[in-house]
Design a protein around this motif. Structure first.
Motif, PDB file in Angstrom:
ATOM      1  N   ASP A  66      42.645  29.837  41.340  1.00  0.00           N
ATOM      2  CA  ASP A  66      43.834  28.958  42.471  1.00  0.00           C
ATOM      3  C   ASP A  66      45.195  29.080  41.623  1.00  0.00           C
ATOM      4  N   ARG A  67      45.973  30.336  41.932  1.00  0.00           N
ATOM      5  CA  ARG A  67      47.591  30.516  41.484  1.00  0.00           C
ATOM      6  C   ARG A  67      47.308  30.652  42.858  1.00  0.00           C
ATOM      7  N   GLU A  68      48.679  30.636  43.133  1.00  0.00           N
ATOM      8  CA  GLU A  68      48.841  31.190  44.046  1.00  0.00           C
ATOM      9  C   GLU A  68      49.404  33.013  44.441  1.00  0.00           C
ATOM     10  N   ASN A  69      50.479  32.945  42.582  1.00  0.00           N
ATOM     11  CA  ASN A  69      50.867  33.983  42.939  1.00  0.00           C
ATOM     12  C   ASN A  69      50.039  34.179  41.671  1.00  0.00           C
ATOM     13  N   VAL A  70      49.826  35.570  41.315  1.00  0.00           N
ATOM     14  CA  VAL A  70      49.446  36.866  40.245  1.00  0.00           C
ATOM     15  C   VAL A  70      50.232  37.692  39.887  1.00  0.00           C
ATOM     16  N   HIS A  71      50.692  38.082  38.666  1.00  0.00           N
ATOM     17  CA  HIS A  71      51.276  38.739  38.574  1.00  0.00           C
ATOM     18  C   HIS A  71      50.682  40.316  37.885  1.00  0.00           C
ATOM     19  N   ILE A  72      51.334  41.246  38.993  1.00  0.00           N
ATOM     20  CA  ILE A  72      50.378  42.438  38.337  1.00  0.00           C
ATOM     21  C   ILE A  72      49.666  42.868  37.136  1.00  0.00           C
ATOM     22  N   GLU A  73      50.220  42.487  35.965  1.00  0.00           N
ATOM     23  CA  GLU A  73      49.820  42.385  34.756  1.00  0.00           C
ATOM     24  C   GLU A  73      48.168  41.784  34.205  1.00  0.00           C
ATOM     25  N   ASP A  74      47.963  41.009  34.922  1.00  0.00           N
ATOM     26  CA  ASP A  74      47.539  39.958  34.872  1.00  0.00           C
ATOM     27  C   ASP A  74      45.996  40.488  35.622  1.00  0.00           C
ATOM     28  N   ILE A  75      46.224  41.092  36.295  1.00  0.00           N
ATOM     29  CA  ILE A  75      45.474  41.834  37.221  1.00  0.00           C
ATOM     30  C   ILE A  75      44.564  43.096  36.739  1.00  0.00           C
ATOM     31  N   GLN A  76      45.745  43.447  35.872  1.00  0.00           N
ATOM     32  CA  GLN A  76      45.929  45.288  35.030  1.00  0.00           C
ATOM     33  C   GLN A  76      44.416  44.069  34.283  1.00  0.00           C
ATOM     34  N   ASP A  77      44.825  43.245  33.631  1.00  0.00           N
ATOM     35  CA  ASP A  77      44.327  42.502  32.057  1.00  0.00           C
ATOM     36  C   ASP A  77      43.325  42.483  32.710  1.00  0.00           C
ATOM     37  N   GLN A  78      42.830  41.148  34.147  1.00  0.00           N
ATOM     38  CA  GLN A  78      40.993  41.167  34.525  1.00  0.00           C
ATOM     39  C   GLN A  78      40.728  42.726  34.646  1.00  0.00           C
ATOM     40  N   VAL A  79      41.267  43.612  35.111  1.00  0.00           N
ATOM     41  CA  VAL A  79      40.087  44.620  35.692  1.00  0.00           C
ATOM     42  C   VAL A  79      39.932  45.478  33.760  1.00  0.00           C
ATOM     43  N   GLU A  80      40.531  45.428  33.058  1.00  0.00           N
ATOM     44  CA  GLU A  80      40.274  45.706  31.651  1.00  0.00           C
ATOM     45  C   GLU A  80      39.251  45.223  31.625  1.00  0.00           C
ATOM     46  N   LEU A  81      39.312  43.522  31.015  1.00  0.00           N
ATOM     47  CA  LEU A  81      38.263  43.001  30.778  1.00  0.00           C
ATOM     48  C   LEU A  81      36.803  42.861  31.695  1.00  0.00           C
ATOM     49  N   ALA A  82      36.737  43.100  32.500  1.00  0.00           N
ATOM     50  CA  ALA A  82      35.647  43.608  33.207  1.00  0.00           C
ATOM     51  C   ALA A  82      35.001  44.586  33.568  1.00  0.00           C
ATOM     52  N   LEU A  83      36.060  45.699  32.601  1.00  0.00           N
ATOM     53  CA  LEU A  83      35.117  46.732  32.680  1.00  0.00           C
ATOM     54  C   LEU A  83      34.178  47.451  31.120  1.00  0.00           C
ATOM     55  N   MET A  84      34.866  45.982  30.369  1.00  0.00           N
ATOM     56  CA  MET A  84      34.710  45.569  28.959  1.00  0.00           C
ATOM     57  C   MET A  84      33.342  45.208  29.045  1.00  0.00           C
ATOM     58  N   ARG A  85      33.302  44.213  29.828  1.00  0.00           N
ATOM     59  CA  ARG A  85      32.192  43.529  29.633  1.00  0.00           C
ATOM     60  C   ARG A  85      30.829  43.720  30.412  1.00  0.00           C
ATOM     61  N   GLU A  86      31.177  44.928  31.626  1.00  0.00           N
ATOM     62  CA  GLU A  86      30.782  45.110  32.100  1.00  0.00           C
ATOM     63  C   GLU A  86      29.958  46.346  31.310  1.00  0.00           C
ATOM     64  N   GLY A  87      30.732  47.249  30.158  1.00  0.00           N
ATOM     65  CA  GLY A  87      29.658  48.333  28.783  1.00  0.00           C
ATOM     66  C   GLY A  87      30.498  49.968  29.059  1.00  0.00           C
ATOM     67  N   HIS A  88      31.180  49.472  30.373  1.00  0.00           N
ATOM     68  CA  HIS A  88      32.500  50.722  30.653  1.00  0.00           C
ATOM     69  C   HIS A  88      34.066  50.528  29.719  1.00  0.00           C
ATOM     70  N   HIS A  89      33.857  51.014  29.113  1.00  0.00           N
ATOM     71  CA  HIS A  89      34.577  50.721  27.184  1.00  0.00           C
ATOM     72  C   HIS A  89      35.440  52.040  27.752  1.00  0.00           C
ATOM     73  N   GLN A  90      34.727  53.395  28.151  1.00  0.00           N
ATOM     74  CA  GLN A  90      35.559  54.271  27.952  1.00  0.00           C
ATOM     75  C   GLN A  90      36.136  54.549  29.060  1.00  0.00           C
ATOM     76  N   TYR A  91      36.197  53.661  30.321  1.00  0.00           N
ATOM     77  CA  TYR A  91      36.575  53.420  31.907  1.00  0.00           C
ATOM     78  C   TYR A  91      38.340  52.572  31.506  1.00  0.00           C
ATOM     79  N   ALA A  92      38.036  51.457  30.407  1.00  0.00           N
ATOM     80  CA  ALA A  92      38.727  50.703  30.543  1.00  0.00           C
ATOM     81  C   ALA A  92      39.685  50.602  29.181  1.00  0.00           C
ATOM     82  N   ARG A  93      39.439  52.097  28.428  1.00  0.00           N
ATOM     83  CA  ARG A  93      40.249  53.065  27.656  1.00  0.00           C
ATOM     84  C   ARG A  93      41.494  53.692  28.361  1.00  0.00           C
ATOM     85  N   ALA A  94      40.769  54.219  29.194  1.00  0.00           N
ATOM     86  CA  ALA A  94      41.396  54.950  30.010  1.00  0.00           C
ATOM     87  C   ALA A  94      42.290  54.560  30.683  1.00  0.00           C
TER      88      ALA A  94
END
Length: 94
Positions: A66-94
């Protein structure tokens, strides 16, 4: 919600950019963007499904904060975490 870019510019949040980035990451990680390879990413349902799932997870996480603004780096971190949680470690590392 707005996105704060690396240069400090604030723009409208656009979830399609996450989905596109995940698709490109998968293509890169699998070597499908190399010169001489032919892949029809637009019609590859596996890649689309992974990208949609990751995008949904990331957007849901960001909305819960519930934030008004989100930094692009935070978005990238969340993408990496989601990829790892879903078992896509090879993509997260890339």
């Amino acid at each position: 919600m707005k996105t704060i870019k690396r240069n400090g510019q604030v723009v409208e949040f656009d979830a399609t950019k996450i989905e596109d980035a995940v698709k490109n990451c998968i293509l890169d990680a699998e070597g499908l963007k190399a010169p001489g390879t032919t892949v029809d990413a637009a019609n590859n349902s596996r890649i689309h499904e992974i990208a949609r799932r990751i995008t949904t997870l990331v957007v849901d996480t960001l909305k819960r904060r519930d934030r008004e603004n989100v930094h692009i780096e935070d978005i990238q971190d969340q993408v990496e975490l989601a990829l790892m949680r879903e078992g896509h470690h090879q993509y997260a590392r890339a």
